[in-house]
Design an enzyme around this catalytic site. Structure first.
Site, PDB file in Angstrom:
ATOM      1  NE  ARG A  39      -3.705  -0.029   2.621  1.00 23.58           N
ATOM      2  CZ  ARG A  39      -4.267  -0.292   3.812  1.00 23.58           C
ATOM      3  NH1 ARG A  39      -4.093   0.068   4.913  1.00 23.58           N
ATOM      4  NH2 ARG A  39      -5.028  -1.339   3.754  1.00 23.58           N
ATOM      5  NE  ARG A 108      -2.706   1.733   9.463  1.00 32.07           N
ATOM      6  CZ  ARG A 108      -3.678   0.739   9.163  1.00 32.07           C
ATOM      7  NH1 ARG A 108      -4.423   0.619   7.990  1.00 32.07           N
ATOM      8  NH2 ARG A 108      -3.630  -0.395  10.030  1.00 32.07           N
ATOM      9  CE  LYS A 178      -6.748  -0.752  11.114  1.00 30.30           C
ATOM     10  NZ  LYS A 178      -7.574  -1.269  10.341  1.00 30.30           N
ATOM     11  CE  LYS A 180      -7.607   3.379   9.048  1.00 29.48           C
ATOM     12  NZ  LYS A 180      -8.705   2.588   8.406  1.00 29.48           N
ATOM     13  CB  CYS A 399     -13.880  -3.230   0.907  1.00 29.24           C
ATOM     14  SG  CYS A 399     -14.448  -4.815   1.155  1.00 29.24           S
ATOM     15  CB  CYS A 405      -9.579  -9.101   1.952  1.00 28.20           C
ATOM     16  SG  CYS A 405      -9.831  -8.401   3.877  1.00 28.20           S
ATOM     17  CB  CYS A 444     -15.564  -8.938   6.636  1.00 28.47           C
ATOM     18  SG  CYS A 444     -14.481  -7.566   7.176  1.00 28.47           S
ATOM     19  CB  CYS A 448     -12.389  -1.487   4.371  1.00 28.64           C
ATOM     20  SG  CYS A 448     -11.492  -2.590   5.325  1.00 28.64           S
TER      21      CYS A 448
HETATM   22 FE1  SRM Z   1      -9.335  -1.687   5.942  1.00 27.76          FE
HETATM   23  C1  SRM Z   1      -8.211  -4.195   7.553  1.00 27.76           C
HETATM   24  C2  SRM Z   1      -8.481  -2.877   3.252  1.00 27.76           C
HETATM   25  C3  SRM Z   1      -9.818   1.279   4.614  1.00 27.76           C
HETATM   26  C4  SRM Z   1     -11.190  -0.888   8.966  1.00 27.76           C
HETATM   27  N1  SRM Z   1      -8.152  -3.494   5.351  1.00 27.76           N
HETATM   28  C5  SRM Z   1      -7.928  -4.212   6.284  1.00 27.76           C
HETATM   29  C6  SRM Z   1      -7.097  -5.380   5.643  1.00 27.76           C
HETATM   30  C7  SRM Z   1      -5.668  -4.928   5.714  1.00 27.76           C
HETATM   31  C8  SRM Z   1      -7.260  -6.754   6.036  1.00 27.76           C
HETATM   32  C9  SRM Z   1      -6.182  -7.640   6.981  1.00 27.76           C
HETATM   33  O1  SRM Z   1      -6.203  -6.823   7.934  1.00 27.76           O
HETATM   34  O2  SRM Z   1      -5.832  -8.579   6.619  1.00 27.76           O
HETATM   35  C10 SRM Z   1      -7.846  -5.254   4.167  1.00 27.76           C
HETATM   36  C11 SRM Z   1      -6.705  -5.470   2.860  1.00 27.76           C
HETATM   37  C12 SRM Z   1      -7.391  -6.112   1.856  1.00 27.76           C
HETATM   38  C13 SRM Z   1      -6.808  -6.315   0.642  1.00 27.76           C
HETATM   39  O3  SRM Z   1      -6.808  -7.447   0.295  1.00 27.76           O
HETATM   40  O4  SRM Z   1      -6.253  -5.268  -0.046  1.00 27.76           O
HETATM   41  C14 SRM Z   1      -8.188  -3.626   4.338  1.00 27.76           C
HETATM   42  N2  SRM Z   1      -9.054  -0.788   4.079  1.00 27.76           N
HETATM   43  C15 SRM Z   1      -8.865  -1.567   2.975  1.00 27.76           C
HETATM   44  C16 SRM Z   1      -9.012  -0.579   2.036  1.00 27.76           C
HETATM   45  C17 SRM Z   1      -7.991  -1.019   0.603  1.00 27.76           C
HETATM   46  C18 SRM Z   1     -10.222  -0.865   1.432  1.00 27.76           C
HETATM   47  C19 SRM Z   1     -10.319  -0.517  -0.252  1.00 27.76           C
HETATM   48  O5  SRM Z   1     -11.065  -1.234  -0.711  1.00 27.76           O
HETATM   49  O6  SRM Z   1     -10.204   0.592  -0.332  1.00 27.76           O
HETATM   50  C20 SRM Z   1      -8.819   0.650   2.337  1.00 27.76           C
HETATM   51  C21 SRM Z   1      -7.146   1.054   2.707  1.00 27.76           C
HETATM   52  C22 SRM Z   1      -7.208   2.472   2.897  1.00 27.76           C
HETATM   53  C23 SRM Z   1      -5.866   3.174   3.037  1.00 27.76           C
HETATM   54  O7  SRM Z   1      -5.320   3.506   2.033  1.00 27.76           O
HETATM   55  O8  SRM Z   1      -5.224   3.269   3.966  1.00 27.76           O
HETATM   56  C24 SRM Z   1      -8.994   0.484   3.837  1.00 27.76           C
HETATM   57  N3  SRM Z   1     -10.172   0.064   6.630  1.00 27.76           N
HETATM   58  C25 SRM Z   1     -10.588   0.993   5.781  1.00 27.76           C
HETATM   59  C26 SRM Z   1     -11.421   2.095   6.455  1.00 27.76           C
HETATM   60  C27 SRM Z   1     -12.126   3.390   6.000  1.00 27.76           C
HETATM   61  C28 SRM Z   1     -11.252   4.598   6.322  1.00 27.76           C
HETATM   62  O9  SRM Z   1     -10.009   4.361   7.086  1.00 27.76           O
HETATM   63  O10 SRM Z   1     -11.622   5.703   5.822  1.00 27.76           O
HETATM   64  C29 SRM Z   1     -11.723   1.498   7.672  1.00 27.76           C
HETATM   65  C30 SRM Z   1     -12.856   1.908   8.445  1.00 27.76           C
HETATM   66  C31 SRM Z   1     -12.691   3.016   9.593  1.00 27.76           C
HETATM   67  C32 SRM Z   1     -11.827   2.423  10.615  1.00 27.76           C
HETATM   68  O11 SRM Z   1     -10.523   2.332  10.622  1.00 27.76           O
HETATM   69  O12 SRM Z   1     -12.424   2.450  11.612  1.00 27.76           O
HETATM   70  C33 SRM Z   1     -11.030   0.417   7.672  1.00 27.76           C
HETATM   71  N4  SRM Z   1      -9.490  -2.474   8.142  1.00 27.76           N
HETATM   72  C34 SRM Z   1     -10.450  -1.861   8.823  1.00 27.76           C
HETATM   73  C35 SRM Z   1     -10.456  -2.917   9.967  1.00 27.76           C
HETATM   74  C36 SRM Z   1     -11.317  -2.856  11.347  1.00 27.76           C
HETATM   75  C37 SRM Z   1     -10.734  -1.595  12.299  1.00 27.76           C
HETATM   76  C38 SRM Z   1     -11.256  -1.749  13.520  1.00 27.76           C
HETATM   77  O13 SRM Z   1     -10.980  -0.718  14.344  1.00 27.76           O
HETATM   78  O14 SRM Z   1     -11.841  -2.809  14.031  1.00 27.76           O
HETATM   79  C39 SRM Z   1      -9.687  -4.035   9.653  1.00 27.76           C
HETATM   80  C40 SRM Z   1      -9.330  -5.073  10.510  1.00 27.76           C
HETATM   81  C41 SRM Z   1      -8.313  -4.790  11.541  1.00 27.76           C
HETATM   82  O15 SRM Z   1      -7.665  -3.895  11.511  1.00 27.76           O
HETATM   83  O16 SRM Z   1      -7.945  -5.481  12.582  1.00 27.76           O
HETATM   84  C42 SRM Z   1      -8.990  -3.740   8.366  1.00 27.76           C
HETATM   85 FE1  SF4 Z   2     -11.334  -7.045   3.862  1.00 32.07          FE
HETATM   86 FE2  SF4 Z   2     -13.301  -6.472   5.637  1.00 32.07          FE
HETATM   87 FE3  SF4 Z   2     -11.904  -4.621   4.928  1.00 32.07          FE
HETATM   88 FE4  SF4 Z   2     -13.395  -5.680   3.080  1.00 32.07          FE
HETATM   89  S1  SF4 Z   2     -14.059  -4.583   5.118  1.00 32.07           S
HETATM   90  S2  SF4 Z   2     -11.144  -5.294   2.722  1.00 32.07           S
HETATM   91  S3  SF4 Z   2     -13.536  -7.872   3.458  1.00 32.07           S
HETATM   92  S4  SF4 Z   2     -11.379  -6.255   6.046  1.00 32.07           S
END
Ligand code: SRM
Ligand code: SF4
Length: 533
Positions: A39, A108, A178, A180, A399, A405, A444, A448
């Site tokens: 990323r 981030r 993390k 943000k 997402c 993922c 899920c 994201c």
């Molecule tokens: Fe996310 C985890 C993809 C924005 C909340 N996110 C992941 C992971 C890394 C899965 C993992 O932990 O194994 C995903 C990678 C998937 C893949 O195959 O690429 C993933 N997140 C993404 C992206 C690529 C989604 C997209 O399709 O655009 C976004 C990358 C943003 C970036 O450039 O930095 C992405 N993730 C977000 C957002 C939206 C935002 O930040 O505006 C959220 C919700 C806001 C938040 O953080 O609360 C988000 N991602 C999560 C979470 C839940 C965190 C939590 O507090 O519970 C996880 C799981 C974790 O961290 O354990 C996660």
């Molecule tokens: Fe993966 Fe769940 Fe984030 Fe979608 S919402 S990219 S399934 S961790």
């Protein structure tokens, strides 16, 4: 296992192609095809045409031949093999971008409105995103040692890193989880500021930013089986002047570093600390760490969300084009060639490129006469112009989910286009095709694609089944609620149709779909949902 955790801080995750799990392994054992997601962190989504081309080259030469524009204005490469990881990191750094702190328990990618309007307000918030990003970047040597040193000569191929032995902000422990940050404008919340741990809402007087209302404690991830977890929108904390903004950001990070919960990873995000201790406690702690009292927030808040799609004037004689990339996935196939289109546009016009938090791209600094040629390139590659797509598709995001993922329960970006095909037909039949509302899907409950504050949120819950949320808002200032659970993918539009119909007939003039759902409330919506159509 430890290495995999460490790698996250450097912007990369080990993954496996989940569709290959069963088919590989002659022994009959389920073997995994490992690769890496990489990323790139791009503050405010601002980059050059050359940098985008470098990423397109990487995805073609060592990636899985696709590139993903993320929901935080970043880029993701998938399918990078371990043997190519160093080359990948080096090439990204050579084009003057970095993957450092794109993932991991640090600040981030810092978001800000990417629109290239030639006004002091945009320039100020975009600079603040860069300043916060630089200031909260970890002062580490290891990133440079691991990825940027030439192994044979021991020389760093690129300069960088820090000679400080103690990390001044994150300390020895870094953060519990993390972190943000996003910056918004009152008339443009395109960064969804309230979903961030830390947000700045610009306060503008006479065309100048005179300060920011700071909001803290937003975050969306949830584990449905654990009641102690929940999505939360940030709380308004205090007003800061432009000079105070970076220092206050540092203070908020340090409060989370010292008081955030380290004993329970599920509750380690800043949102739980703010929820439990209250916003006044948080403000006092931030003032203590910052070293001075802060003023109360002004009444300024976000009142609009613009996606910056289509043609617009920059205000300096040039124009920009917001090109809607469906779910941010760039690929080429027989029908659609997103990558070829982007390549040709970058080579032909050398535009400045900006990424939006709705997974799309802005081509900036275009001459007024660029329009016919640019549109011809898009059409030639089988792609729709922004102006040709329906509102519901334009305002939808999804997402990554399957197959890369590791946390995905259902499909998301591969499934949403089909759902939108059906939904746009239905909305058009009902005469609702002009409505503006957000549809956001995730594979899920981690959130994201920020489904919990969308007008319609579709959250993968069990194989092929989704929880349908309604009642959020395009503005991003309200969380939705569960309307129906475990809805099969192919029934999503059917389940919403009675609501669309009643919304058309009963809403007040200015009411959006999310507003209307909130006014009626769950019980009434469920009644409507069970009435025969
Ligand atoms: Fe996310 C985890 C993809 C924005 C909340 N996110 C992941 C992971 C890394 C899965 C993992 O932990 O194994 C995903 C990678 C998937 C893949 O195959 O690429 C993933 N997140 C993404 C992206 C690529 C989604 C997209 O399709 O655009 C976004 C990358 C943003 C970036 O450039 O930095 C992405 N993730 C977000 C957002 C939206 C935002 O930040 O505006 C959220 C919700 C806001 C938040 O953080 O609360 C988000 N991602 C999560 C979470 C839940 C965190 C939590 O507090 O519970 C996880 C799981 C974790 O961290 O354990 C996660
Ligand atoms: Fe993966 Fe769940 Fe984030 Fe979608 S919402 S990219 S399934 S961790």
């Amino acid at each position: 296992k430890d290495d995999l955790q460490l790698l996250k801080f450097h912007g990369t995750y080990q993954q496996d192609d989940r569709e290959q799990r069963k088919s590989s392994g002659e022994s009959g054992k389920s073997e995994k095809e490992y690769s890496f997601m990489v990323r790139t962190r791009i503050p405010a989504g601002i980059m050059t045409a050359k940098q985008l081309l470098a990423h397109l080259d990487l995805c073609d030469t060592i990636g899985n031949s696709t590139l993903k524009i993320t929901t935080r204005q970043g880029l993701q490469l998938h399918g990078i093999l371990k043997q190519d990881l160093r080359e990948c990191m080096q090439k990204i750094n050579q084009c003057m971008l970095t993957t450092l702190a794109a993932c991991g328990d640090v600040n981030r990618n810092t978001m800000a409105c990417p629109a290239p309007y030639n006004d002091s307000v945009r320039a100020t918030v975009q600079k603040l995103a860069q300043d916060i990003s630089d200031h909260l970047s970890p002062r580490t040597q290891s990133y440079y040692e691991l990825w940027l040193k030439d192994l044979t000569s021991g020389q760093e191929t690129l300069e960088g890193g820090s000679d400080q032995l103690v990390e001044p902000i994150y300390g020895k422990t870094y953060l519990p989880r993390k972190f943000k940050t996003a910056i918004a404008l009152s008339d443009d919340n395109c960064t969804d500021v309230y979903t961030n741990c830390l947000g700045f809402i610009a306060v503008v007087r006479d065309g100048q930013v005179i300060g920011y209302n700071v909001v803290v404690g937003g975050g969306l991830g949830v584990t449905p089986s654990a009641k102690k977890t929940f999505p939360r929108l940030a709380s308004r904390m205090a007003f800061v002047t432009p000079e105070q903004a970076v220092g206050v950001a540092e203070a908020v990070v340090k409060v989370q570093r010292d008081f955030g919960y380290r004993d329970d990873r599920k509750r380690a995000r800043l949102k739980y600390l703010v929820h439990d201790q209250g916003i006044e406690w948080m403000r006092h702690k931030v003032e203590e760490y910052y070293g001075t009292k802060l003023k109360d927030c002004t009444p300024d808040d976000v009142v609009e969300h613009r996606d910056h799609m289509g043609w617009d004037e920059q205000g300096d004689g040039r124009c920009f084009y917001g090109f809607n990339v469906e779910n941010g996935r760039l690929y080429d196939d027989d029908q659609r060639a997103w990558k070829l289109a982007l390549r040709e546009i970058c080579e032909e016009f050398q535009p400045e490129v900006r990424l939006t938090a709705h997974q799309s791209v802005l081509f900036c600094n275009l001459q007024q006469n660029a329009r016919p040629k640019l549109e011809k390139i898009i059409k030639k590659r089988g792609l729709p112009l922004t102006e040709e797509i329906s509102n519901v598709r334009r305002w939808s995001i999804a997402c990554v989910a399957l197959p890369t993922c590791g946390l995905a329960i259902t499909e998301s970006e591969r499934a949403l286009p089909g759902v939108i095909d059906v939904m746009e037909k239905k909305l058009s039949e009902l005469g609702l095709d002009k409505e503006l509302f957000t549809v956001r899907m995730t594979g899920c409950p981690n959130g994201c694609a920020r489904p919990y504050n969308a007008d319609i949120g579709l959250v993968g819950k069990a194989k092929g089944k989704y929880t349908v949320y309604v009642g959020g808002t395009r503005l991003g200032t309200r969380l939705g609620f569960i309307y129906k659970d475990l809805v099969p993918l192919e029934k999503i539009t059917d389940s919403l149709e009675p609501l669309f119909r009643a919304f058309r007939d009963q809403r007040t003039q200015a009411e959006s779909f999310g507003d209307w759902c909130t006014r009626l409330g769950l019980e009434k919506l469920q009644e409507i949902g069970t009435e025969p159509v």
